[in-house]
Design a protein around this motif. Structure first.
Motif, mmCIF file in Angstrom:
data_model
loop_
_atom_site.group_PDB
_atom_site.id
_atom_site.type_symbol
_atom_site.label_atom_id
_atom_site.label_comp_id
_atom_site.label_asym_id
_atom_site.label_seq_id
_atom_site.Cartn_x
_atom_site.Cartn_y
_atom_site.Cartn_z
ATOM 1 N N PHE A 1480 0.808 -1.214 0.000
ATOM 2 C CA PHE A 1480 0.000 0.000 0.000
ATOM 3 C C PHE A 1480 0.847 1.272 0.000
ATOM 4 O O PHE A 1480 0.495 2.255 -0.647
ATOM 5 N N VAL A 1481 1.957 1.270 0.725
ATOM 6 C CA VAL A 1481 2.770 2.483 0.800
ATOM 7 C C VAL A 1481 3.296 2.885 -0.578
ATOM 8 O O VAL A 1481 3.098 4.028 -1.017
ATOM 9 N N PRO A 1482 3.962 2.001 -1.322
ATOM 10 C CA PRO A 1482 4.413 2.396 -2.654
ATOM 11 C C PRO A 1482 3.259 2.734 -3.596
ATOM 12 O O PRO A 1482 3.358 3.651 -4.406
ATOM 13 N N PHE A 1483 2.169 1.983 -3.466
ATOM 14 C CA PHE A 1483 1.024 2.232 -4.342
ATOM 15 C C PHE A 1483 0.476 3.641 -4.125
ATOM 16 O O PHE A 1483 0.291 4.411 -5.070
ATOM 17 N N PHE A 1484 0.241 4.000 -2.859
ATOM 18 C CA PHE A 1484 -0.289 5.325 -2.573
ATOM 19 C C PHE A 1484 0.730 6.410 -2.917
ATOM 20 O O PHE A 1484 0.363 7.501 -3.353
ATOM 21 N N ASP A 1485 1.992 6.089 -2.717
ATOM 22 C CA ASP A 1485 3.034 7.053 -3.023
ATOM 23 C C ASP A 1485 3.028 7.395 -4.519
ATOM 24 O O ASP A 1485 3.224 8.552 -4.919
ATOM 25 N N SER A 1486 2.781 6.396 -5.343
ATOM 26 C CA SER A 1486 2.732 6.629 -6.785
ATOM 27 C C SER A 1486 1.567 7.527 -7.165
ATOM 28 O O SER A 1486 1.662 8.329 -8.098
ATOM 29 N N LEU A 1487 0.444 7.388 -6.436
ATOM 30 C CA LEU A 1487 -0.727 8.212 -6.741
ATOM 31 C C LEU A 1487 -0.423 9.695 -6.564
ATOM 32 O O LEU A 1487 -0.974 10.541 -7.270
ATOM 33 N N GLN A 1488 0.455 10.017 -5.615
ATOM 34 C CA GLN A 1488 0.796 11.425 -5.406
ATOM 35 C C GLN A 1488 1.495 12.025 -6.621
ATOM 36 O O GLN A 1488 1.377 13.214 -6.885
ATOM 37 N N GLU A 1489 2.227 11.163 -7.364
ATOM 38 C CA GLU A 1489 2.917 11.667 -8.552
ATOM 39 C C GLU A 1489 2.024 11.605 -9.786
ATOM 40 O O GLU A 1489 2.129 12.433 -10.686
ATOM 41 N N VAL A 1490 1.154 10.593 -9.839
ATOM 42 C CA VAL A 1490 0.237 10.499 -10.983
ATOM 43 C C VAL A 1490 -0.766 11.652 -10.960
ATOM 44 O O VAL A 1490 -1.170 12.158 -12.009
ATOM 45 N N HIS A 1491 -1.170 12.062 -9.741
ATOM 46 C CA HIS A 1491 -2.166 13.134 -9.611
ATOM 47 C C HIS A 1491 -1.584 14.249 -8.741
ATOM 48 O O HIS A 1491 -2.024 14.461 -7.602
ATOM 49 N N PRO A 1492 -0.621 14.983 -9.238
ATOM 50 C CA PRO A 1492 0.022 16.020 -8.411
ATOM 51 C C PRO A 1492 -0.912 17.174 -8.081
ATOM 52 O O PRO A 1492 -0.704 17.893 -7.109
ATOM 53 N N GLU A 1493 -1.934 17.364 -8.914
ATOM 54 C CA GLU A 1493 -2.830 18.483 -8.679
ATOM 55 C C GLU A 1493 -3.863 18.187 -7.597
ATOM 56 O O GLU A 1493 -4.559 19.095 -7.135
ATOM 57 N N VAL A 1494 -3.992 16.925 -7.186
ATOM 58 C CA VAL A 1494 -4.994 16.530 -6.184
ATOM 59 C C VAL A 1494 -4.384 16.683 -4.796
ATOM 60 O O VAL A 1494 -3.305 16.147 -4.511
ATOM 61 N N HIS A 1495 -5.052 17.395 -3.923
ATOM 62 C CA HIS A 1495 -4.541 17.643 -2.581
ATOM 63 C C HIS A 1495 -5.107 16.669 -1.549
ATOM 64 O O HIS A 1495 -4.559 16.557 -0.458
ATOM 65 N N LYS A 1496 -6.188 16.013 -1.896
ATOM 66 C CA LYS A 1496 -6.816 15.096 -0.939
ATOM 67 C C LYS A 1496 -7.346 13.882 -1.681
ATOM 68 O O LYS A 1496 -8.113 14.017 -2.628
ATOM 69 N N ILE A 1497 -6.902 12.726 -1.271
ATOM 70 C CA ILE A 1497 -7.298 11.471 -1.909
ATOM 71 C C ILE A 1497 -8.082 10.647 -0.890
ATOM 72 O O ILE A 1497 -7.636 10.456 0.242
ATOM 73 N N GLY A 1498 -9.233 10.189 -1.307
ATOM 74 C CA GLY A 1498 -10.051 9.371 -0.414
ATOM 75 C C GLY A 1498 -9.690 7.898 -0.525
ATOM 76 O O GLY A 1498 -9.590 7.369 -1.623
ATOM 77 N N VAL A 1499 -9.474 7.259 0.606
ATOM 78 C CA VAL A 1499 -9.147 5.831 0.652
ATOM 79 C C VAL A 1499 -10.262 5.147 1.431
ATOM 80 O O VAL A 1499 -10.534 5.493 2.589
ATOM 81 N N PHE A 1500 -10.912 4.180 0.799
ATOM 82 C CA PHE A 1500 -12.038 3.468 1.414
ATOM 83 C C PHE A 1500 -11.703 1.986 1.418
ATOM 84 O O PHE A 1500 -11.497 1.391 0.353
ATOM 85 N N SER A 1501 -11.628 1.409 2.602
ATOM 86 C CA SER A 1501 -11.277 -0.009 2.701
ATOM 87 C C SER A 1501 -12.347 -0.749 3.477
ATOM 88 O O SER A 1501 -12.965 -0.201 4.387
ATOM 89 N N CYS A 1502 -12.543 -1.982 3.097
ATOM 90 C CA CYS A 1502 -13.518 -2.841 3.776
ATOM 91 C C CYS A 1502 -13.009 -4.263 3.694
ATOM 92 O O CYS A 1502 -12.701 -4.760 2.602
ATOM 93 N N GLY A 1503 -12.888 -4.901 4.828
ATOM 94 C CA GLY A 1503 -12.374 -6.258 4.820
ATOM 95 C C GLY A 1503 -11.887 -6.671 6.193
ATOM 96 O O GLY A 1503 -12.295 -6.100 7.209
ATOM 97 N N PRO A 1504 -10.989 -7.644 6.253
ATOM 98 C CA PRO A 1504 -10.475 -8.104 7.552
ATOM 99 C C PRO A 1504 -9.739 -6.984 8.277
ATOM 100 O O PRO A 1504 -9.154 -6.099 7.632
ATOM 101 N N PRO A 1505 -9.746 -7.005 9.603
ATOM 102 C CA PRO A 1505 -9.070 -5.941 10.366
ATOM 103 C C PRO A 1505 -7.594 -5.807 10.012
ATOM 104 O O PRO A 1505 -7.059 -4.701 10.002
ATOM 105 N N GLY A 1506 -6.923 -6.938 9.724
ATOM 106 C CA GLY A 1506 -5.512 -6.866 9.383
ATOM 107 C C GLY A 1506 -5.264 -6.041 8.131
ATOM 108 O O GLY A 1506 -4.306 -5.256 8.071
ATOM 109 N N MET A 1507 -6.141 -6.188 7.149
ATOM 110 C CA MET A 1507 -5.972 -5.449 5.906
ATOM 111 C C MET A 1507 -6.254 -3.964 6.110
ATOM 112 O O MET A 1507 -5.478 -3.100 5.667
#
Length: 1533
Positions: A1480-1507
């Protein structure tokens, strides 16, 4: 105006008189009220019960209001008592006053005075005992403090200097016989038997009946024996009438006199009613009592005649003064002897039995509240009265006998106290004036010189003067009056009071205007003496008593043998201390332990229920399991297999196979193990020779041994015979030996021992291969050298080899690898054979590994790999992904790989061709390993999970990067294949999206402090609404706690409870307010409909409605903490109340306790189990323990039904809370203040849900999908509006339960029907799946209907409020995103205005087959997504732990498949498939460069507590950087 008031008063009196007795035709006079009211028609309450004492002088308080003078302003009470009252007893009265006169005086005081009742709230003027006091502190500790409680006062007084404290009189202040008839009408009725006008008597009719609790008699403990209770306590007109035997005898005499007169009246007037007789007798007794008191007793006591009666004086205030209260008590106390004689009419003394032997005297100190008087005979009272009539009292001086000064019955937990010291304190409590002020008030000369005080006791006077610092002005009234030689002050005060009582009494017998008596009757009454009364009520005659029984003169009958002294009498019982908590410690501790164990008990019950539910669930699963198990054939032999000394044996069946294999099966016919006998020339069997000869050991040299136990020797013999024949048929030699069973078991190699051998095998295997130090490899010591040798020389069977690889023994990969490694073909792999093949995989080059793979699958060893052999190789790789590909797909991959490599025309490949085919993946092959259990960490560091994420680069750019940290090239994973392809007919993107294994390094590096600050800022930004709500709620809760705590500590009405239990009351009351608030407003978090509506309003910007469940849990936990605090506070209270005397408790809880003098508080268990708050409190604790334990995540998951049932106990919880507080034991109920509004809102919300729940919903389609998923499509109710991501609650009555379970809608809002995908993971969902199975539907004939409640909102609805949203779904947690994805594509297709420009959907699944239905939805989305809004990434985690040779080959095949067909080999989707867990860290990090103009990214997760926790950590880590902010919303299941 005054005349009018007089007329009204007269009318009221006449009305009351008619009510009480005027209606009786034989009672023509106004019957005097029992409570003293309306005696004075102008001042109605004068002399009534509860009236105030009349201050003749200003109150002498330290503050002028209510605070009593104490040390050092006045002397120590005990020290002053010893100085003033200590002296020898045995000096006779100067006036020859009899003891009868003294105790008659105490009886008179009981008729007009009732100031013994302790005040409320309880206030104490404790008596500090000087160190070394011979009576109270013989040990010389200096710590003895005798408690002294202040008496009752008028609560409206004592508030200011203008209204100082004034005490009240709890009986009538008139000489009206209240000591005989009681101070109230109800009291009088309780004393009567309503027959012939008599007072109720006990057996024999000579004494009153023992009290039964109807009359509030004082029941102080007997200080000499410690006895208490009603035994020996008679129902009398005065509560203190049983204080001692002498006062009791006096009360009995007047009781008898009433019944004597009633009998005479009944004889003379046989037609009179009971009321007629009673009132006539009462009138005559009161008159006789008044006459004797004023005209016989008072002159004898004071030595001065009383002036003649001149008539009723209406304006005379006869109220009792505090000065009289003290003077009369002390004056009589100085005349009290240490005991009293008992004699008969013939002057014969009666002996009294005691512990020291018989004495002719009743000792005063041992007769307080005596319980020995039960069953008293007539002569007992008569003899005591006669003895007192001829015994001379003590001298009228300052000396008080030790029976009062040292052995008066004590207060509270002390059995003894000092009478004089107590009355000194009482005088200070009353605010008595000084001695000089009192003398001046009563017309006497004030004291000017100490020498004038007591010329006969100058030494004593000097000692007293020293105590008062030689100031005559400071001398108090009581010690001054006691020291007087002639008792002039006391005599004057007493005479003044009785004259005022006579002259101000409208019902005085001499008042001819009241119509009570005629002049003749008055003369008869005046001529009646107490001698006449005694003659009438005892068996004595006139001649046997002197004319005046209050004075004894020479020549009178029956002179006393001698003046009594304490030395001649029985010893007084010494002081003891009561321990109210004695014997209660263990029980109280047990209750605390039990209360603490309630959660453990609930936990145990929940555990039992969980076990039963899991057992039932497993049974249900077994019943529905599709696999058909084989039955054990009749040829198998049954036995019990022994696994080791610490392991239970199991039932097995032994089958002898034809191919020299012995199979061990379980009861279901499943093979547990196979024992191969092929490699053995000789089979060794050992039989036990003892303990019934039941054991058999079959040695297996290269595996663990088989130990069997048979039920009897015959069965073992039968099996052994079959084994012999089998081995003979198989041409195998049998070697048989016998030994004792214990030796046999020691000889056996168990499975655990074999495991330890294999561990050593693998440690040394890796040690040699990686050149690890031998100590790190686990070098064995000398004693274990034999085991080491055995470990290194052992060989692995096929099953053990497969287990080491984490595969099944019958898999193709294991078969190929095992055949290649087993060079000698003996069916086992030796240490050297395993090492040879392991070195190639761990350290070999890509050529060596490909050559090894080639040899593995070159089955016919002809040097060529045919297409069939290549296909076999591919299918052996696919085994680890649960054979997710069909044969056709595998053939398709094979053909594509041959075609791409240019070998489409060949049917066979050489090794060179095979290696060329893998040319593009040379590096992956070089890093490939063989995944083996036990591989050391030193080697695992070279393992790289092939994971991917997005990086933005200009189109066509090619990027290769090296990992500077590892020094190993981090290769792109087939960049061409991983590239997100442009689809035909679509607008090209400005950027190509590539997948890499490392993110670009940050441009701006921040130090740790800056990162922490940034992380904190982002945390505040993300949770600002939550923080505000929590802080606000916490502030309200804290405010309520502080307000209640402060109120009870400092501002509450003075009830005394704070002084009694300060800590306990502020904790219990403060926490009670918090509990009331929390348990009320927690209802708002359960208003799902209201929350769903409000979250769409502007309020959602300020209140995090999506966190309602978390807030519910938070409030519940906080409420639980405050409940524990509340309980702890009440445990403190219960302990303190259990050791608090009854006089204090009656102040604290006046509606519960009545002070009867016993001082014994209720035991601890009474508070817990015999009070409404206690019982409801215990029930609430039990209820909370059950609800909280069953609400935990584990038990909610194991048994939702138990959670559902126990959580619905909240209704009972609120009922008990209301009852708990309604008893108003400490405060008036306040729960409703907090509860009403939330309850009304919750009730309305619940009614809305109930209205929906009553509507049945038809199921249109039911489909059973793989992985236990049930797809239900049902009718959409009218006006059912919802948004993507919302959830509903459904119930199915066909399952026989009304449980509602929450599920997220997988349908989109634009669809005409609703759909759910429900995974069978628990009993309810499993039964639901079974209900909608084709078999069940065939029996039912129709689809069962559902009940629907909802929709309800959650955080996933917010996806459209972000320009870029990342949806992360794991397991069944993908359901909300199915609805969101379909909704997004639909809105995009109709050109709906959306804020969201891009969605990244990450699907984390163990295998793509687990949720194939979602793949269908994603496929629909891919087809409909014309604007490329959605980017889907699928992560198959099943391969994460097996990323070795097989996974590498699957990866190569996947990339080839994507190249050729533009879709995934595993899912058939165009979406990218990855192996392993998402980074997740590298994946989200890449999003910051793909969308440099976006200041806030929504992350929605649903699943096991570990995930979801991993996603949260990734967001927190990236939020430390000053770039795009990741707002995480999550739901766990």
């Amino acid at each position: 105006m005054q005349h009018t008031e007089m007329m009204l008063s007269l009318t009221m009196v006449l009305l009351m008189s008619w009510t009480l007795g005027g209606a009786q035709k034989n009672i023509p006079w106004e019957v005097q009220r029992y409570d003293g009211w309306y005696n004075n028609l102008q001042h109605h309450s004068r002399g009534s019960v509860g009236s105030r004492l009349l201050r003749l002088l200003p109150a002498n308080y330290a503050d002028g209001v209510y605070q009593a003078l104490q040390e050092p302003h006045v002397p120590n009470a005990r020290q002053l008592s010893n100085t003033v009252a200590r002296g020898p007893s045995g000096l006779p009265s100067k006036k020859n006053t009899t003891v009868l006169a003294v105790f008659f005086g105490f009886h008179v005081l009981s008729d007009i005075l009732g100031t013994e009742k302790p005040g409320c709230p309880a206030e104490f003027l404790n008596i500090h005992i000087p160190k070394g006091d011979p009576v109270f502190d013989p040990a010389g500790t200096g710590d003895v403090v005798l408690p002294f409680q202040r008496i009752h006062w008028a609560l409206e007084t004592g508030q200011s200097p203008n209204s100082p404290r004034e005490q009240t009189n709890e009986v009538t202040g008139w000489l009206d016989g209240s000591s005989i008839y009681g101070p109230s009408h109800s009291w009088s009725d309780a004393l009567r038997n309503f027959s012939n006008g008599r007072l109720a008597s006990g057996p024999g009719g000579h004494v009153p009946r023992e009290t039964d609790g109807k009359v509030p008699m004082w029941k102080a403990l007997d200080p000499s024996t410690g006895q208490g209770g009603p035994r020996g306590i008679y129902d009398l007109g005065n509560a203190w009438g049983n204080e001692n035997l002498f006062l009791q005898a006096m009360s009995i005499a007047w009781f008898r006199y009433h019944n004597y007169l009633a009998a005479e009246l009944a004889k003379d007037h046989p037609r009179w009613s009971d009321e007629d007789i009673f009132q006539h007798a009462r009138k005559r007794v009161i008159a006789t009592f008044q006459s004797i008191v004023l005209y016989e007793w008072l002159p004898a006591l004071l030595g001065t005649p009383v002036q003649n009666y001149t008539g009723y004086q209406q304006h005379m205030d006869p109220s009792l003064s505090p000065e009289f209260v003290a003077a009369a008590r002390i004056f009589l106390a100085t005349m009290v002897p240490p005991g009293a004689y008992k004699r008969d009419p013939k002057c014969h003394l009666r002996n009294v039995s005691s512990s020291g032997g018989p004495f002719p005297v009743v000792r005063l100190c041992n007769s307080y509240w005596s319980r020995e008087s039960t069953g008293m005979q007539q002569e007992d009272v008569d003899d005591l009265l006669l003895g007192m009539s001829s015994q001379i009292a003590e001298r009228e001086d300052s000396i008080v006998v030790e029976d009062l000064q040292d052995y008066w019955y004590g207060p509270l937990k002390y059995s003894r106290t000092d009478y004089v010291a107590s009355w000194l304190q009482r005088g200070r409590d009353l605010g008595l004036p000084t001695y000089s002020q009192a003398r001046e008030r009563f017309g006497l000369e004030p004291l000017q010189d100490w020498a004038n005080l007591a010329p006969h006791s100058q030494q004593k006077v000097l000692e007293v003067a020293a105590l008062y610092a030689n100031s005559t002005a400071r001398l108090e009234l009581i010690p001054g009056g006691m020291l007087e030689d002639d008792s002039s002050l006391f005599s004057t005060i007493i005479l003044d009071q009785f004259v005022r009582l006579r002259d101000g009494d409208r019902f005085w017998f001499e008042n001819t205007k009241n119509g009570l008596f005629t002049a003749k009757e008055v003369e008869e009454i005046r001529s009646t003496t107490f001698r006449d009364v005694l003659v009438a009520v005892t068996y004595s005659q006139q001649a046997e008593l002197q004319n005046s029984v209050f004075v004894w003169s020479n020549g009178d009958p029956c002179p006393q043998p001698q003046q009594l002294t304490a030395q001649l009498l029985a010893n007084c019982t010494p002081m003891t201390m009561l321990d109210y908590f004695e014997g209660s410690g263990a029980g109280f501790g047990i209750i605390i332990i039990v209360l603490c164990c309630l959660p453990l008990v609930s936990l145990f019950v929940a555990w039992i229920i969980a076990i039963l539910r899991e057992r039932d669930f497993k049974k249900l699963q077994k019943q529905k399991k599709a696999s058909v198990r084989r039955e054990v054939t009749g040829e198998a032999v049954q036995a019990m297999e022994w696994h080791g000394p610490k392991t239970d044996s199991s039932l097995v069946y032994i089958q002898l196979q034809a191919d020299k294999v012995l199979k061990v099966l379980d009861g279901r016919g499943l093979v547990l193990r196979c024992v191969s006998l092929k490699a053995q020339q000789k089979v060794e069997v050992i039989l036990s020779s003892n303990k019934g000869n039941k054991a058999l050991l079959l040695k297996s040299p290269k595996e663990y041994d088989l130990v069997l136990f048979f039920s009897e020797e015959a069965e073992r013999s039968s099996f052994f015979g079959k084994l012999q024949n089998y081995l003979k048929t198989s041409c195998l030699e049998l070697h048989v030996s016998e030994m004792k069973e214990q030796s046999l078991l020691k000889r056996a190699v168990t499975q655990e021992q074999r495991r330890q051998i294999l561990e050593t095998f693998f440690r040394h295997l890796f040690a040699q291969m990686l050149d690890i130090d031998k100590t790190d490899a686990g070098e064995l010591n000398f004693e274990s050298s034999q085991k080491a040798k055995e470990s290194l020389t052992c060989e692995l069977s096929r099953a053990e080899f497969a287990e080491a690889l984490g595969l099944k023994a019958n898999s193709m990969f294991v078969d190929s690898m095992f055949s290649l490694a087993d060079k000698d073909g003996n069916g086992y792999i030796s240490f050297r054979e395993f090492l040879d093949i392991l070195v190639v995989f761990m350290k070999g080059s890509s050529e060596e590994k490909s050559k090894l793979m080639f040899r593995m699958y070159d089955i016919d060893e002809n040097g060529f790999l045919s297409k069939e052999e290549f296909l076999r190789m591919l299918r052996s790789f696919i085994e680890i992904s649960n054979n997710c590909l069909s044969r056709e797909q595998a053939e398709q991959v094979t053909e594509s790989m041959f075609h791409v490599s240019g070998f489409q025309d060949r049917d066979e490949l050489t090794w060179e061709d095979f290696h060329y085919m893998l040319r593009d993946h040379d590096n992956e092959l070089r890093l490939t390993q063989l995944c083996i259990k036990g591989v050391p960490e030193v080697f695992k560091q070279n393992v790289h999970n092939r994971v991917s994420f997005i990086k933005k680069e200009p189109r066509g750019a090619i990027s290769n990067r090296e990992d500077p940290n590892l020094g190993v090239m981090a290769h792109c994973m087939d960049r061409e294949g991983l590239e997100l392809r442009k689809r035909p007919g679509r607008k090209a993107n400005q950027y190509q999206l590539h997948l890499y294994t490392e993110a670009q390094r940050k441009k701006y590096q921040q130090n740790r402090v800056q990162q922490k600050i940034q992380e904190f800022k982002r945390f505040i930004e993300n949770y600002r609404r939550h923080i505000v709500c929590v802080v606000l709620f916490s502030a309200i809760t804290t405010g309520l706690f502080v307000e209640r705590a402060y109120y009870y500590a400092f501002a509450s009405p003075s009830t005394g409870i704070t002084q009694t239990t300060f800590v306990g009351i502020i904790i219990s009351r403060g926490s009670a307010a918090c509990i009331s608030f929390m348990y009320s407003y927690i209802l708002l978090t359960m208003c799902r409909n209201l929350i769903t509506i409000l979250r769409e309003t502007f309020l959602n910007c300020y209140i995090p409605f999506d966190a309602a469940v978390d807030f519910h849990r938070w409030i519940a936990m906080a409420a639980l903490i405050f409940s524990v605090l509340h309980t702890a506070g009440h445990l403190v209270n219960v302990y303190i109340f259990s050791v608090t005397p009854l006089s204090v408790l009656s102040c604290l809880f006046s509606s519960v306790f009545m002070n009867d003098g016993s001082q014994l508080p209720q035991k601890y268990y009474w508070w817990f189990f015999q009070t409404i708050p206690g019982m409801t409190g215990v029930l609430l604790l039990i209820l909370l323990a059950v609800m909280y334990v069953f609400a935990t995540h584990h038990f909610r998951r194991v048994s939702f039904q138990a959670f559902w049932i126990t959580h619905h106990l909240y209704v009972l919880l609120y009922v008990l809370v209301i009852i708990h507080g309604s008893y108003a034991l400490i405060q008036q109920p306040r729960f409703h203040i907090y509860f009403i509004i939330p309850a009304l809102i919750y009730g309305a919300d619940k009614l809305l849900s109930l209205s929906r729940k009553k509507v049945e919903i038809s199921v249109l389609k039911a489909e059973l999908l793989p992985s236990g998923v049930t797809h239900l499509r049902f009718q959409r109710p009218q006006d059912f509006d919802y948004k993507s991501g919302q959830w509903v609650r459904i119930a199915c009555m066909a399952l026989g339960t009304t449980e509602y379970h929450p599920f997220t809608l997988t349908s989109a809002p634009h669809e005409d029907t609703l759909s759910l995908h429900i995974r069978a993971v628990g009993p309810w969902t499993t039964r639901l799946r079974e209900l909608y199975s084709p078999e069940s539907l065939a029996l039912i004939g129709k689809l069962p209907k559902l009940y629907l409640d909802g929709p309800f909102g959650e955080g996933h609805q917010e996806w459209h409020k972000f320009e870029v949203s990342v949806l992360v779904g794991g397991g069944i947690g993908v359901t909300p995103f199915a609805s969101i994805l379909k909704d997004l594509v639909f809105k995009s297709s109709i050109n709906s205005k959306l804020m969201c420009k891009k969605i990244y959907f990450i699907w984390v699944t163990r295998t793509q087959r687990q949720f194939e239905w979602l793949a269908d939805i994603i496929r629909e989305v891919e087809e409909a997504d014309r604007n490329e809004l959605v980017s889907v990434h699928i992560y198959i985690t099943q391969l994460a732990e097996k990323f070795d040779l097989r996974t590498t080959m699957l990866y190569i095949c996947e990339r080839h498949f994507q190249k050729v067909l533009n879709k995934s080999l595993f899912t058939g989707l165009r979406s990218i498939t990855h192996f392993g867990r998402p980074p997740f860290v590298p994946f989200f990090d890449s999003l910051q460069e793909v969308h440099p103009e976006v200041h806030k990214i929504g992350v929605f997760s649903c699943g096991p507590p570990g995930m979801t926790k991993s996603v949260e950590k990734a967001c927190q880590q990236l939020n430390k950087k000053d770039q795009a902010y990741f707002a995480h919303h999550y739901e766990n299941f």
